[in-house]
Write a protein that holds these residues in place. Structure first.
Motif, PDB file in Angstrom:
ATOM      1  N   GLN A  87      -4.142   9.755   0.167  1.00 40.50           N
ATOM      2  CA  GLN A  87      -4.740   9.258  -1.069  1.00 40.50           C
ATOM      3  C   GLN A  87      -3.892   8.099  -1.586  1.00 40.50           C
ATOM      4  O   GLN A  87      -2.684   8.240  -1.784  1.00 40.50           O
ATOM      5  CB  GLN A  87      -4.796  10.361  -2.124  1.00 40.50           C
ATOM      6  CG  GLN A  87      -5.695  11.526  -1.753  1.00 40.50           C
ATOM      7  CD  GLN A  87      -7.162  11.130  -1.688  1.00 40.50           C
ATOM      8  OE1 GLN A  87      -7.660  10.408  -2.548  1.00 40.50           O
ATOM      9  NE2 GLN A  87      -7.848  11.621  -0.666  1.00 40.50           N
ATOM     10  N   GLU A  88      -4.520   6.930  -1.809  1.00 37.99           N
ATOM     11  CA  GLU A  88      -3.750   5.764  -2.220  1.00 37.99           C
ATOM     12  C   GLU A  88      -3.221   5.927  -3.641  1.00 37.99           C
ATOM     13  O   GLU A  88      -3.911   6.408  -4.538  1.00 37.99           O
ATOM     14  CB  GLU A  88      -4.580   4.485  -2.127  1.00 37.99           C
ATOM     15  CG  GLU A  88      -3.749   3.235  -2.419  1.00 37.99           C
ATOM     16  CD  GLU A  88      -4.431   1.937  -2.045  1.00 37.99           C
ATOM     17  OE1 GLU A  88      -3.750   0.899  -2.047  1.00 37.99           O
ATOM     18  OE2 GLU A  88      -5.649   1.966  -1.749  1.00 37.99           O
ATOM     19  N   PHE A 123       0.420   5.538   0.104  1.00 37.49           N
ATOM     20  CA  PHE A 123      -0.483   6.674   0.218  1.00 37.49           C
ATOM     21  C   PHE A 123       0.310   7.966   0.161  1.00 37.49           C
ATOM     22  O   PHE A 123       1.393   8.079   0.746  1.00 37.49           O
ATOM     23  CB  PHE A 123      -1.255   6.630   1.545  1.00 37.49           C
ATOM     24  CG  PHE A 123      -2.239   5.495   1.637  1.00 37.49           C
ATOM     25  CD1 PHE A 123      -3.564   5.674   1.254  1.00 37.49           C
ATOM     26  CD2 PHE A 123      -1.836   4.251   2.104  1.00 37.49           C
ATOM     27  CE1 PHE A 123      -4.475   4.634   1.341  1.00 37.49           C
ATOM     28  CE2 PHE A 123      -2.739   3.204   2.193  1.00 37.49           C
ATOM     29  CZ  PHE A 123      -4.059   3.390   1.816  1.00 37.49           C
ATOM     30  N   HIS A 125       0.846  -1.182   0.000  1.00 35.39           N
ATOM     31  CA  HIS A 125       0.000   0.000   0.000  1.00 35.39           C
ATOM     32  C   HIS A 125       0.889   1.242   0.000  1.00 35.39           C
ATOM     33  O   HIS A 125       1.869   1.311   0.755  1.00 35.39           O
ATOM     34  CB  HIS A 125      -0.903   0.048   1.235  1.00 35.39           C
ATOM     35  CG  HIS A 125      -2.015  -0.938   1.188  1.00 35.39           C
ATOM     36  ND1 HIS A 125      -2.733  -1.312   2.301  1.00 35.39           N
ATOM     37  CD2 HIS A 125      -2.549  -1.643   0.159  1.00 35.39           C
ATOM     38  CE1 HIS A 125      -3.652  -2.206   1.969  1.00 35.39           C
ATOM     39  NE2 HIS A 125      -3.558  -2.410   0.667  1.00 35.39           N
TER      40      HIS A 125
END
Length: 222
Positions: free
Chosen positions: A144-145, A140, A138
């Motif tokens: 916001q990814e 970010f 993941h």
């Protein structure tokens, strides 16, 4: 590594370190005694540079107290060179030490070495406005990814775990092939690096990854 705490009662050394580190774009907090240090919230501190001999006690004891609440990296400064003291400092939880008088380049090298060791053992890395979870894949930026290709993730992970170090194109290719099991052409690295830079954007007007012409790439310490 951006916020550094200097624990040192020598005003000349404090001033030298403050000027050096702020010039390198680090944020610096200062303490001159154990009492002052214990009154500082160290949760935002990414490295402590600490003298062993302090006016109100021993830096080794202070290190032990800090280790009860935090694993922040600690680099000892010391005028003492006896083996017993240095071993005691490391056993108390210190990550490294440097003897006084110290050379600037050696100090910076030891700081970067500690930073690299810590990053390589972390599953989650927060740097500037990026949050990177290596284990869960993941990424970010300002919550916001950012979605990346498989190769993009691998390039990002290798770069961020080697902050300040030049990663050659050959090392990038070797790493990606090891992680993906696929043959990678040199041009493929260029394409994925370009896309990764576009996805990450900039921080304070600068790209995260800089090109070292003719050699490779470096994750910029912003």
């Amino acid at each position: 590594m951006r916020m550094i705490l200097i624990v040192e009662d020598d005003l000349g050394i404090q001033e030298t370190l403050y000027d050096l580190l702020t010039m390198k774009n680090y944020e610096v907090k200062q303490a001159y005694t154990i009492k002052e240090t214990l009154n500082i919230d160290i949760h935002d501190i990414e490295l402590i540079i600490m003298d062993i001999q302090l006016p109100d006690g021993n830096g080794v004891t202070l290190c032990q107290q800090i280790r009860q609440v935090s694993q922040v990296p600690i680099l000892f400064l010391t005028a003492r060179t006896d083996e017993e003291t240095l071993v005691e400092a490391l056993n108390a939880g210190g990550d490294d030490y440097i003897s006084k008088p110290f050379r600037v380049n050696e100090l910076l090298a030891r700081m970067h070495s500690i930073s690299r060791r810590i990053l390589k053992n972390k599953d989650v890395i927060e740097t500037n406005d990026l949050y990177i979870d290596i284990k869960k894949y993941h990424v970010f930026k300002q919550q916001q990814e950012i979605l990346l290709s498989a190769i993009g993730y691998e390039i990002l992970f290798l770069m961020v775990q080697n902050q300040g170090v030049v990663v050659t194109r050959e090392r990038l290719i070797e790493f990606i092939e090891e992680r993906t099991g696929n043959y990678i052409e040199d041009n493929t690295v260029s394409v994925h690096m370009k896309r990764l830079r576009e996805k990450l954007g900039t921080y304070q007007g600068m790209d995260y990854i800089e090109t070292v012409r003719g050699i490779g790439y470096r994750w910029r310490s912003i």
